[in-house]
Design an enzyme around this catalytic site. Structure first.
Site, PDB file in Angstrom:
ATOM      1  N   LYS A 147       0.833  -1.205   0.000  1.00 19.65           N
ATOM      2  CA  LYS A 147       0.000   0.000   0.000  1.00 19.65           C
ATOM      3  C   LYS A 147       0.864   1.249   0.000  1.00 19.65           C
ATOM      4  O   LYS A 147       0.637   2.190  -0.782  1.00 19.65           O
ATOM      5  CB  LYS A 147      -0.927   0.001   1.223  1.00 19.65           C
ATOM      6  CG  LYS A 147      -2.035  -1.040   1.181  1.00 19.65           C
ATOM      7  CD  LYS A 147      -2.799  -1.076   2.492  1.00 19.65           C
ATOM      8  CE  LYS A 147      -3.919  -2.110   2.456  1.00 19.65           C
ATOM      9  NZ  LYS A 147      -4.639  -2.228   3.734  1.00 19.65           N
ATOM     10  N   GLN A 200      -4.744  -1.129   9.676  1.00 23.56           N
ATOM     11  CA  GLN A 200      -4.697  -2.468   9.125  1.00 23.56           C
ATOM     12  C   GLN A 200      -5.328  -3.483  10.086  1.00 23.56           C
ATOM     13  O   GLN A 200      -4.997  -3.520  11.263  1.00 23.56           O
ATOM     14  CB  GLN A 200      -3.241  -2.864   8.827  1.00 23.56           C
ATOM     15  CG  GLN A 200      -3.075  -4.235   8.204  1.00 23.56           C
ATOM     16  CD  GLN A 200      -3.698  -4.328   6.822  1.00 23.56           C
ATOM     17  OE1 GLN A 200      -3.659  -3.374   6.046  1.00 23.56           O
ATOM     18  NE2 GLN A 200      -4.278  -5.471   6.515  1.00 23.56           N
ATOM     19  N   ASP A 207     -11.016   3.276   4.181  1.00 20.18           N
ATOM     20  CA  ASP A 207     -11.491   1.886   4.129  1.00 20.18           C
ATOM     21  C   ASP A 207     -13.006   1.822   3.957  1.00 20.18           C
ATOM     22  O   ASP A 207     -13.553   0.774   3.617  1.00 20.18           O
ATOM     23  CB  ASP A 207     -11.092   1.139   5.410  1.00 20.18           C
ATOM     24  CG  ASP A 207      -9.941   0.173   5.177  1.00 20.18           C
ATOM     25  OD1 ASP A 207      -9.714  -0.221   4.015  1.00 20.18           O
ATOM     26  OD2 ASP A 207      -9.275  -0.200   6.161  1.00 20.18           O
TER      27      ASP A 207
END
Length: 297
Positions: free
Chosen positions: A53, A97, A120
């Site tokens: 990422k 995460q 997200d």
């Protein structure tokens, strides 16, 4: 002839587009879009994912901020970090995460992220806006699936999504539920099946589009699908074949290949689109915060 949907190539094309968008936004507003990724602990798979990422964000010209906390870090310590990131003007997207260590309440942490920086798409504000058709930051994997359908498949067997019957296997908050909302917004008829559904095979057999996101290796067989169905495989499962580990999806690729009109491989299908859509969401979050037109809207 069945066509493989090359998510890796499509994601690479998107990243080139995003790189130009980042360059233009930075020039117009004198501030580079910034993505902060927070990792708690040392899970090997998560570390690889976070590294990818950050690498792709940097390649697109974004500012990439990485924060690593020890696995014993307290919930309060993580919440304090998120508070600081919420307040930073150079951070436009925040991603924590998952999974988090068991002593940390994931829901509490995700809800603490400013919804306008929630790249997200997991915050209840964004979930609610998506469900009623308002502008929202959308979970990356279902967004990637939708982009594949719209940009790759619309050119052939399904000239439009309107009226198509889509069956989603799996009802998770991360994929299944937001996927249903996105396809409803495209005027599909949507059936969402799960572990308690009856006659799943019969429901899938009526689908023009099948999206499998349940986490069971090779669950969907050719006798489940109709001729010419479009298959989107979100599953990532590790199996042992000849003493070697292989990655396979929730769809039996080899068994379904000839019968499907289009199919995503695993790996190389949906996976690369997830990170590409994270970059897309960071640009969208930047535009929301500066109240400017999103080039991807």
């Amino acid at each position: 002839m069945t066509k493989i949907i090359d998510g890796k190539a499509f994601a690479a094309t998107l990243r080139l587009k995003f790189k130009e968008q980042v360059k233009e936004l930075a020039h117009s507003h004198q501030l580079v879009p910034g993505l902060a990724v927070v990792l708690v602990g040392a899970d090997p798979a998560s570390e690889v994912y976070v590294r990818n990422k950050n690498k792709q964000a940097a390649e697109c010209g974004m500012n990439s901020f990485e924060y690593k906390l020890d696995s014993n870090a307290s919930e309060a310590e993580l919440l304090n970090l998120i508070t600081l990131l919420n307040e930073r003007a150079d951070v436009h997207g925040i991603l924590v995460q998952l999974p988090l260590p068991k002593h940390i309440n994931s829901t509490k942490v995700l809800n603490h992220i400013d919804p306008i920086k929630d790249v997200d798409g997991f915050h209840p504000v964004n979930v609610g806006k998506l469900s009623i058709g308002q502008k929202a930051l959308v979970p990356c994997t279902p967004l990637g699936c939708t982009l594949l359908l719209k940009s790759v498949l619309l050119k052939s067997v399904i000239s439009e999504l309107t009226g198509k019957h889509a069956v989603i296997i799996g009802r998770s908050n991360i994929v299944g539920k937001p996927m249903a909302q996105l396809l409803l917004a495209e005027d599909c008829s949507v059936t969402l099946v799960h572990s308690r559904s009856k006659n799943i095979e019969q429901l899938v057999a009526n689908a023009d589009i099948v999206i499998a996101a349940v986490g069971r290796a090779k669950m969907v067989k050719s006798n489940w699908i109709k001729q010419g169905a479009v298959l989107i495989d979100v599953g990532i499962n590790r199996i042992i074949v000849d003493d070697k580990t292989r990655l396979v999806g929730d769809i039996d690729f080899d068994d379904c290949f000839e019968k499907a009109a289009f199919i995503t491989p695993v790996p190389g299908g949906v996976g690369p689109m997830t990170i590409a859509c994270l970059l897309r969401n960071t640009i969208s979050a930047y535009c929301m915060q500066y109240k400017i037109i999103d080039p991807n809207s």
